[in-house]
Design an enzyme around this catalytic site. Structure first.
Site, PDB file in Angstrom:
ATOM      1  N   HIS A  96     -34.068  14.137   1.408  1.00  0.00           N
ATOM      2  CA  HIS A  96     -35.328  14.030   0.664  1.00  0.00           C
ATOM      3  C   HIS A  96     -36.152  15.322   0.661  1.00  0.00           C
ATOM      4  CE1 HIS A  96     -38.744  11.103  -0.702  1.00  0.00           C
ATOM      5  NE2 HIS A  96     -38.247  11.848  -1.670  1.00  0.00           N
ATOM      6  N   CYS A 116     -42.741  10.658   3.014  1.00  0.00           N
ATOM      7  CA  CYS A 116     -41.420  11.122   3.456  1.00  0.00           C
ATOM      8  C   CYS A 116     -41.209  12.627   3.381  1.00  0.00           C
ATOM      9  CB  CYS A 116     -40.340  10.446   2.616  1.00  0.00           C
ATOM     10  SG  CYS A 116     -40.453   8.657   2.554  1.00  0.00           S
TER      11      CYS A 116
END
Length: 526
Positions: free
Chosen positions: A136, A80
């Protein structure tokens, strides 16, 4: 003549008209600037879209892709944070210090503040910039937050995953907190317990409805939480996949279909509010699928978190009325770093040399089918990942220590060293209720044990079944030299230890910035 503060009224009116004309002209001059919608999906496997032969129904995505350009040689990173950092900066991980793992919630770490971001460049070009969804990229201090990195507005989550309904996430015992933000504050008042995919889509549509597409170009970065674990989905979507006996795969399939419905609703909103005819839509997964969480990359090898094709070859397409060759496939090499220069150039922004980009402007390759300027991809060099036991400088011909995890693509060739990660080919779990470990071991490659270097011709062998490292040592040497050259440009890895001050218990039960620069505070106090 009447005077206003000794200034002729005619002159005042003339100035006002000139100013309004200037504002009008400024948009007219930028009339060719398209609205940009970037949709980043989480953990969608390469196979998990209708047009790649999946049993999962994705009619909206299939339609957009069919009418646009399918990117069939498109690469992202295996996790991610790495993919998101490269999208936001146009730079490889070795050049931002984020080459190891992900940015964890408890680490005092974020996308380095000296990196110029994609929304910052689009904002410079006159865009209204909005982010909805999963960030993130770190939040340990306020300067790391999306609204400090170029976005006018932000609604979504700061962490890598969480509950789709409650928006809570635990990072270990006693380390649990709330993770839904509006701007730089917890969005308690906006939380209706709505399923994440629907909530984020509703917010995105609200942004479209409240912006005038004829007054200012818009950049919307919609980073869905779906279809990352935990596997949660409204029951009505689950009912459509009663025929899939494997519950994990069934839930995952239902989540993808809910996502597809969200893409349909977003597309309809673009048309309803007058954006569509001057919009570029980019759709991308952030990494390969995770078979243990229902995803499928079949027939590619490997999975999320690996440098096999299954971890880094992604579902991707561009849909836009502005494309020259619609309804085509782009087989040119495209990487997630390429979106930065491609979109900034489309937006008529500026790309200074000191940005030190690793991405290329690939718009003509996508839109017109011209050759891509990209000939290679450094997938990564991770100097602190676990070392291959049998790796050595000798195995790397004295050019490279093959114990180090690295992956490089040059033209048709792909080289891997170190420990690339889980290397099986995992067929779709549609008709099986057995655990992966009890099945498919017939696909495991036994001769990988003890190896630390692989070479594949990806064009001829996209499934990575035939290692050619022994047959073509001269190719291996050339690629090891290229790896070594890249490594000389690498910056130190940023991967700090856990900071106990990150605990949400110290922040009103919310995950959020906790770090204060103690040196700066001491300076202020003296």
């Amino acid at each position: 003549m009447l005077l206003v503060g000794l200034v002729p009224v005619g002159l005042v009116l003339g100035f006002i008209i000139a100013q309004s004309w200037s504002v009008h002209m400024s948009w007219e001059n930028r009339g060719s600037q398209p609205h940009i919608i970037f949709i980043l999906v989480d953990d969608q496997g390469f196979r998990d879209v209708g047009y790649h032969g999946s049993e999962i129904k994705t009619p909206a995505i299939d339609r957009l892709a069919a009418q646009g350009v399918k990117l069939e040689n498109y690469y992202v990173q295996p996790l991610c944070s790495p993919s998101r950092s490269q999208l936001m900066t146009g730079r490889y991980q070795i050049h931002t210090g984020l080459q190891h793992s992900i940015i964890r919630a408890t680490q005092p770490n974020c996308l380095p503040l000296d990196n110029v971001t994609l929304p910052q460049k689009l904002k410079e070009a006159g865009y209204s910039t909005h982010m909805v969804g999963k960030w993130h990229l770190g939040f340990y201090k306020r300067g790391c937050l999306p609204t400090q990195r170029g976005f006018d507005t932000f609604f979504g989550s700061l962490l890598g995953s969480g509950d789709y309904y409650s928006h809570y996430k635990c990072e270990g015992t006693g380390m649990c907190g709330y993770d839904l933000y509006e701007g730089e504050e917890a969005a308690w008042d906006q939380d209706r317990g709505m399923y994440s995919t629907m909530m984020l889509t509703r917010k995105a549509i609200s942004i479209l409805a409240n912006h005038d597409p004829n007054q200012q170009p818009l950049f919307l970065y919609l980073a869905f939480q779906a279809v990352h674990s935990p596997l949660q989905v409204p029951a009505r979507y689950l009912e459509r996949y009663k025929g899939i006996p494997n519950l994990t795969r069934r839930k995952y399939a239902a989540m993808v279909t809910c996502l597809d419905e969200a893409i349909h609703n977003l597309t309809m909103a673009l048309k309803r509010y007058g954006y569509y005819d001057n919009t570029v839509i980019v759709y991308s997964s952030d990494n390969g699928g995770q078979p243990l969480a229902g995803g499928s990359n079949w027939p590619l090898r490997g999975s999320k978190a690996t440098y096999w094709e299954g971890g880094i070859k992604a579902v991707g397409f561009v849909h836009s009325p502005l494309l020259v060759n619609k309804g085509t496939k782009c087989r040119s090499l495209v990487h997630i770093t390429d979106w930065f220069p491609t979109l900034v150039t489309l937006a008529e922004g500026t790309l200074e040399e000191d940005l030190n980009l690793d991405g290329y402007d690939v718009w003509e390759a996508i839109s017109e089918g011209r050759p891509s300027p990209r000939q290679d991809i450094l997938h990564n060099i991770d100097p602190i990942y676990i070392k291959a036991k049998n790796g050595s400088w000798k195995a790397g011909y004295g050019l490279w220590n093959t114990a180090v995890q690295a992956a490089l693509r040059v033209g048709h060739w792909k080289l891997l060293t170190g420990v690339p990660g889980y290397s099986d080919w995992v067929p779709p779990q549609t008709f099986s209720t057995q655990r992966l470990t009890n099945r498919y071991h017939n696909e495991r490659i036994r001769w990988d044990r003890g190896k630390s270097i692989w070479l594949f011709n990806i064009t001829a062998d996209p499934y990575e079944r035939v290692d050619l490292s022994q047959r073509y040592p001269h190719i291996v040497k050339k690629m090891l030299m290229r790896l070594a050259h890249y490594n000389k440009t690498a910056v130190p890895v940023r991967y700090p230890a856990k900071d106990l001050r990150s605990n949400p218990q110290f922040n009103g039960g919310v995950w959020g910035p906790w770090y204060k620069d103690e040196k700066r505070n001491k300076t202020r106090n003296t």
